[in-house]
Design a protein around this motif. Sequence first.
Motif, PDB file in Angstrom:
ATOM      1  N   GLU A 501       0.848  -1.193   0.000  1.00  0.00           N
ATOM      2  CA  GLU A 501       0.000   0.000   0.000  1.00  0.00           C
ATOM      3  C   GLU A 501       0.887   1.247   0.000  1.00  0.00           C
ATOM      4  OE1 GLU A 501      -2.299   0.543   3.527  1.00  0.00           O
ATOM      5  OE2 GLU A 501      -3.879   1.670   2.488  1.00  0.00           O
ATOM      6  N   LEU A 502       0.434   2.280  -0.723  1.00  0.00           N
ATOM      7  CA  LEU A 502       1.170   3.539  -0.822  1.00  0.00           C
ATOM      8  C   LEU A 502       0.248   4.684  -0.413  1.00  0.00           C
ATOM      9  CD1 LEU A 502       3.348   5.578  -1.783  1.00  0.00           C
ATOM     10  CD2 LEU A 502       2.399   5.303  -4.100  1.00  0.00           C
ATOM     11  N   LYS A 503       0.785   5.553   0.441  1.00  0.00           N
ATOM     12  CA  LYS A 503       0.129   6.818   0.766  1.00  0.00           C
ATOM     13  C   LYS A 503       1.194   7.907   0.679  1.00  0.00           C
ATOM     14  CE  LYS A 503      -3.620   5.109   3.690  1.00  0.00           C
ATOM     15  NZ  LYS A 503      -4.292   5.191   5.015  1.00  0.00           N
ATOM     16  N   SER A 504       0.882   8.946  -0.105  1.00  0.00           N
ATOM     17  CA  SER A 504       1.892   9.994  -0.298  1.00  0.00           C
ATOM     18  C   SER A 504       1.206  11.297  -0.659  1.00  0.00           C
ATOM     19  CB  SER A 504       2.867   9.578  -1.410  1.00  0.00           C
ATOM     20  OG  SER A 504       3.860  10.572  -1.587  1.00  0.00           O
ATOM     21  N   ALA A 505       1.847  12.361  -0.316  1.00  0.00           N
ATOM     22  CA  ALA A 505       1.397  13.706  -0.681  1.00  0.00           C
ATOM     23  C   ALA A 505       2.616  14.485  -1.162  1.00  0.00           C
ATOM     24  CB  ALA A 505       0.732  14.421   0.490  1.00  0.00           C
ATOM     25  N   GLU A 506       2.468  15.139  -2.291  1.00  0.00           N
ATOM     26  CA  GLU A 506       3.593  15.830  -2.892  1.00  0.00           C
ATOM     27  C   GLU A 506       4.095  16.922  -1.949  1.00  0.00           C
ATOM     28  OE1 GLU A 506       4.758  17.637  -7.293  1.00  0.00           O
ATOM     29  OE2 GLU A 506       2.662  17.260  -6.743  1.00  0.00           O
ATOM     30  N   GLY A 507       5.416  16.870  -1.656  1.00  0.00           N
ATOM     31  CA  GLY A 507       6.042  17.823  -0.769  1.00  0.00           C
ATOM     32  C   GLY A 507       5.952  17.477   0.702  1.00  0.00           C
ATOM     33  N   LEU A 508       5.209  16.428   1.072  1.00  0.00           N
ATOM     34  CA  LEU A 508       5.034  16.077   2.487  1.00  0.00           C
ATOM     35  C   LEU A 508       5.605  14.712   2.842  1.00  0.00           C
ATOM     36  CD1 LEU A 508       1.382  17.339   3.023  1.00  0.00           C
ATOM     37  CD2 LEU A 508       3.523  18.508   3.599  1.00  0.00           C
ATOM     38  N   GLY A 509       6.072  13.949   1.881  1.00  0.00           N
ATOM     39  CA  GLY A 509       6.634  12.638   2.178  1.00  0.00           C
ATOM     40  C   GLY A 509       5.725  11.499   1.733  1.00  0.00           C
ATOM     41  N   SER A 510       6.176  10.278   1.998  1.00  0.00           N
ATOM     42  CA  SER A 510       5.465   9.082   1.536  1.00  0.00           C
ATOM     43  C   SER A 510       5.484   8.012   2.617  1.00  0.00           C
ATOM     44  CB  SER A 510       6.113   8.517   0.257  1.00  0.00           C
ATOM     45  OG  SER A 510       6.183   9.493  -0.750  1.00  0.00           O
TER      46      SER A 510
END
Length: 673
Positions: A501-510
């Motif tokens: 599973e992947l959770k990520s937000a651009e500029g905030l980490g992964s």
Amino acid sequence: MGVPDRIASIDKPGIFSATAREAGASLVRNLSIPAPFPDPVLEAQFLEDHSRRFCAFRRASALLALTIWTCFLWWDFSFARHNKTLNIALSDILTLRFLGIALLIGVGVLVLRPSFRTHATAHRVILTGIYGLLFLLMLMVSITPSPYNYTQYFIGLYLALFFQFSFFYLKSRAALTVGVVTFVTVILLQITIRILNPEDFFAGLFYMFNVIIIGHGVCVHAERVSRERYSAERALASLNDELLTANVELERKNRQLQVSKKDQETKTNALLALKEQQMLAAETASKEKSNFLAAATHDLRQPMHALNLFLQAAAEAIRNGDFAEAERLIDECGRSSVILARLLNAVLDLSRLESGRVIPRYHVFDLKMIIEEAAEQLRPFAASRGVDLRLRLPKECLVCVRSDAHWLGRAVANLVSNAIKYANTGKTMKPTVIVGVVRSATRARIDVVDNGIGISADYWEAIFQPFFQVGNPEQDRDKGLGLGLSIVNAVISMLDEHRLELKSAEGLGSRFSVEMPLCGASPDKPSPRAQPKADASEAARLDGLYVLLVEDDGLVRASTEALLAQWGVLFDSAATFHEYEEILGSVERFPDLIITDYRLRDFKTAREVAMLGASRLGKPCPCLVVTGEPSATIVPLSCDHDVLSKPVSPADLRREILSLVSGKCPDEALQQG
């Protein structure tokens, strides 16, 4: 003309005798009481059907008998009144006649009731009426003076017998019984009270006998016809039932045929659709494979090209006497070689995983073990990038899972390495990668969290494709190969009940998470051979080891010999299995290790190498298989062994040699150290 006449005269007696026999047989058959049906239930059903069939006719016959008996009342009154002889007995005759009318009225009432349709009731009512009338007629014959008792009333017995034989369709046995009883009763009355003159008696008895015989034949014929008709109707009904059943079955099969036809059409359409899907999938897979090979070829050519240029430059520097520059260029050659080996191994691993040739080797182990090993390997890399690598693991309890520790460890190491590479060092806060384990009631989850650049949702699917890297369009090998997440995805897809599973937000980490089911609280026993530490004291133990090298590729054999010589390892090398046999025949020291390719010339394999070594040396010798074959296809050897896939870095080769030698026997390893 004489001959045919003689033949005809000879044949006539035979024809007559056959006809006589046939007529006799027919007469006997017509006078023989028909046998009942063998099945009592069937016989009872026939009798009930017979009674229902002739119920209306029997009712009409009973009313006809009442009418005829009443008409004879007028005859008695008119004839006896003018005859002085009969006039004396007229009152008695009329009394008997009125009794008969009363009897027939009672019978008429009974035959009109619904119960008269049953066999038992019908026979009881009809026989009661017949026996009653016969009794009254015999009384009339007894009280009437001769010869009028014969001419006026004895013939009434014939009429009553005629009625009971022909109009009431009784069973032939019951009708014959009535006739016999009447015949015997007349004889007894004649013997006891002489009811008739002798001449009238014999004439009347003769006629009565003929009436009984003829009436019995009629009754037998009627009963036989009824039985045959009933059997034919049952057979016809059975055939109708069978035909109806066959029609129903035919309709059912027809419906099934229609359904089967529709199913066949559906299956055919499904197969055609599946074939089209398979063709599209095959075309897509072919395109993807072509793109993969093109990208792999491009990426493999880069370090190979650099390696060739570095080697040529190093050779020029040596010829020019610039040994410092030559040393630097050779170090660059080593760096290019490492990148090339890493890229080739990654491509081969991904190809093996996607082709299904890798078979997971499941066992139960503590999940914290592979996380700690991955962290230990990657801490120097994280330190070089200025990344703080932290672990968040349960301290007091085991987290036991059932998985393939090697491949799961590879996936975790790739995720951690990927998080370190893409750490955002430009932030004010320190780049950090946290690796933690979260437990639930039935599952465990590994989380790899970073505070780096993050990944846009547009790239969440693309990042798992081979050679795709966010923010690395120039394909800088210092930023990785672009295969790490592809290998992770292939590994997790291969393992049972594992999920990525992947959770990520651009500029905030992964956050990358790998989830798997928990197992029992007791891990499997670890391998008795511990991995040695790669420090200087352990590396020095290579000096003085004796190794047998079996390799049929000249270039690989020469490079391996050169590396072993630089490490101070004593060795004997063989290019063929025959040379290996000759070395074993002259060896003076028990080898510490056998290094061999898996597949040799003349259809020999590492299995034969290990078996021959154990046979000639007296006991098994540790064996290191260095091969380009997939590990899943290698037959297990009968000795302690490891398998390395080509290309192998010198550090990995040295590490495996030390591992096998130290695992052979602690005392021997200590003495050799």
